[in-house]
Enzyme design. Structure first.
Site, PDB file in Angstrom:
ATOM      1  CD  GLU A   1      12.434 -40.385   1.794  1.00 52.63           C
ATOM      2  OE1 GLU A   1      12.904 -40.279   0.645  1.00 52.63           O
ATOM      3  OE2 GLU A   1      13.116 -40.744   2.765  1.00 52.63           O
TER       4      GLU A   1
ATOM      5  CB  SER B   1      14.221 -37.290  -0.005  1.00 52.38           C
ATOM      6  OG  SER B   1      15.591 -37.482  -0.278  1.00 52.38           O
TER       7      SER B   1
END
Length: 557
Positions: A447, A473
């Site tokens: 992420e 994220s």
């Protein structure tokens, strides 16, 4: 308890020839009465490195009490977890997505190895949620998923904050917009106790998904981690799994194409995490249900964005609970005619029945009425083009610009891009490109919250875009495009990009394009060489050898 409920475990613990197995189990406290009851697994992901799963032991105790009260014998087990928030921006983040497979594999192995009749899986941090449900699908024994719950919001200068604010504060500090004392104060206030990250980030997105899908009980997901009612919910889940066993109601009767479509609509209407695309594709493949990346765009186009939730909106997951919980979200989908209401849930009632039973708090501002959507379309957008033939994912929460055109600044790893942002080397109109971060190239598809938050914290969110074959994220906001497929590590077109190439991100046109012809891209790729694998042995290497494209869920099965 009738012996017929020991449909599987009787092979393990019944009869004279199973005396050695019973002897072993007596060593940890099981009794003759326990051996007369069905064995029910209680899996959780407690770990002492983050708040997200820190309440799992307590919840497991309550689930076990419910199982015993309803006539079963609970068997507690644990699996692993990797904290996205803690590992973010480091080499450790590459372990996060890989952990989803390990969670699923480990729960499956324990359940198969010890012949459970049913199971309750308790999830918390991001990858434990789909991982536990993947295990349920594989096992297809009566079972359900219980989400450990959201963290309470922190408080800073009179406003609610979450871990998202800490990441963005790092960017603000790097840009000189706040000082070290302010950064420390935000850090100290953001996470006040146990529970998963508090916005509609990946954990709360997936908890919403699985409640609307029906594999978690209605009303369970939105109860916060440390709310006293969570113990009641956990006890009830212990009772409920025994009811599922009596009815022989299995995940295969609950997780269907229609219930997955309900789940996708829940992501779209809440502005949920782009990670839902990966995880729902993975669930569908575990269940042999046809689903493509473009199905997300089709459903999202028809679903209004109604929940005003962080990271793009104003409110937190605990506010959803106060407003009416996930059942209220399901009711809005029903009102919008975006809910297949006949889908069965683990409560024994349909999702339509659960939606109609939702109790909305009068005047709540969190989940808007159909007459006042944030946007007429949902938050998930799938783009195609000469940079992403297999597709890529963007999240639009009603605030982002619909078109961005600018020069690429290309980085072959996240750390280099982060350093460039912190150094002020990223300027207006740039398209930050981070490649070799895909499922195979990372490996593990990190992420990019550190980079995206740094861009936002530096005040560049309205002028800079980001493009990656990695992922984001759920706390990411701004014009960010991820999951670009094919990824650079398998000779995807993103591997041909050079600094200065003009990239166009057209949300309304659903296009991701670089101003190069197909022949120019092919010519550049002739000299492309696969990078040396960063890991040549161990779990990371095994994952890189077997993982599928992000457009197929990045699964290893």
């Amino acid at each position: 308890m009738s012996e017929d409920l020991q449909r599987i475990s009787r092979t393990l613990i019944s009869g004279p020839d199973r005396a050695p197995a019973r002897a072993m189990m007596r060593g940890v406290g099981y009794t003759d009465e326990d051996f007369k009851r069905p064995l029910i697994g209680v899996a959780h992901a407690w770990i002492e490195v983050m708040p997200c799963n820190y309440n799992h032991r307590r919840i497991a105790l309550k689930v076990k009490e419910g199982i015993r009260a309803a006539g079963g014998t609970p068997v507690e087990l644990n699996t692993i977890s990797v904290s996205d928030g803690v590992s973010m921006g480091t080499e450790g983040m590459k372990a996060s997505l890989i952990s989803r497979e390990v969670v699923a594999d480990s729960i499956e192995l324990v359940a198969r190895g010890h012949l459970f009749d049913g199971i309750v899986v308790i999830s918390g941090c991001d990858k434990t949620i789909p991982g536990t449900v993947m295990a349920l699908v594989r096992l297809d024994i009566p079972g359900l998923m219980l989400y450990g719950g959201s963290i309470a919001p922190g408080s800073y200068e009179g406003r609610d904050i979450s871990i998202q604010d800490v990441f963005e504060a790092v960017g603000a500090f790097g840009a000189g917009r706040i000082n070290a004392e302010q950064l420390r104060a935000i850090e100290g206030a953001a996470c006040p106790g146990a529970g998963a990250c508090g916005g509609q980030f990946t954990a709360n997105t997936m908890a919403t998904v699985f409640e609307v899908m029906g594999i978690s009980p209605a009303g369970s997901a939105s109860v916060p981690a440390l709310d006293p009612k969570k113990d009641e919910v956990a006890f009830h889940c212990g009772e409920l799994v025994m009811d599922l066993l009596r009815k022989d109601l299995r995940p295969s009767k609950i997780i269907t194409r229609e219930s997955i479509e309900n789940a996708i609509a829940s992501v779209a209407t809440t502005g949920g995490s782009t990670n839902a695309v990966l995880h729902l594709l993975a669930i569908a493949r575990e269940a042999d249900i046809p689903l493509t990346i473009d199905d997300f765009d089709e459903i999202s186009r028809k679903t209004p964005l109604l929940a005003d939730l962080k990271p793009g909106g104003r409110y937190m997951a605990t506010d959803v609970y106060k407003a009416g919980g996930v059942p209220l979200i399901a009711r809005r989908l029903l009102e919008a005619e975006m809910l297949h209401e006949s889908c069965m849930t683990v409560t024994g009632r349909t999702i339509g029945e659960e939606a109609r039973a939702a109790v909305e708090t009068p005047g709540q501002p969190v989940v808007r009425p159909l007459s006042d959507p944030i946007s007429p379309n949902g938050g998930l957008v799938i783009l195609h083009g000469n940079l992403s033939p297999e597709g890529c994912v963007a999240k639009i929460t009603g605030h982002e610009r619909m078109l961005h055109k600018g020069p690429a600044k290309v980085f072959d790893r996240e750390e280099d891009a982060f350093a460039a942002v912190q150094a002020g080397a990223i300027v207006d109109d740039d398209v930050v490109v981070i490649r070799y971060e895909g499922p195979r190239g990372g490996p593990g598809m990190r992420e990019m919250l550190g980079v995206t938050s740094a861009i936002m914290g530096a005040g560049k969110g309205d002028t800079v875009a980001l493009l990656t074959d990695g992922r984001f994220s759920g706390a990411t906001r701004g014009l960010m495009v991820g999951h670009v497929a094919p990824e650079a590590a398998v000779r995807g077109p993103i591997g041909a990009l050079r600094d200065g190439d003009v990239v166009t991100i057209d949300i309304e046109g659903r296009s991701l394009h670089v101003d190069l012809s197909d022949d120019q891209i092919a010519e550049r790729l002739k000299s492309w060489k696969a990078p040396e694998p960063r890991y040549k042995r161990g779990v990371m290497a095994k994952y890189a050898r077997s993982v599928s494209s992000a457009s197929e869920g990045a699964i290893t099965g």
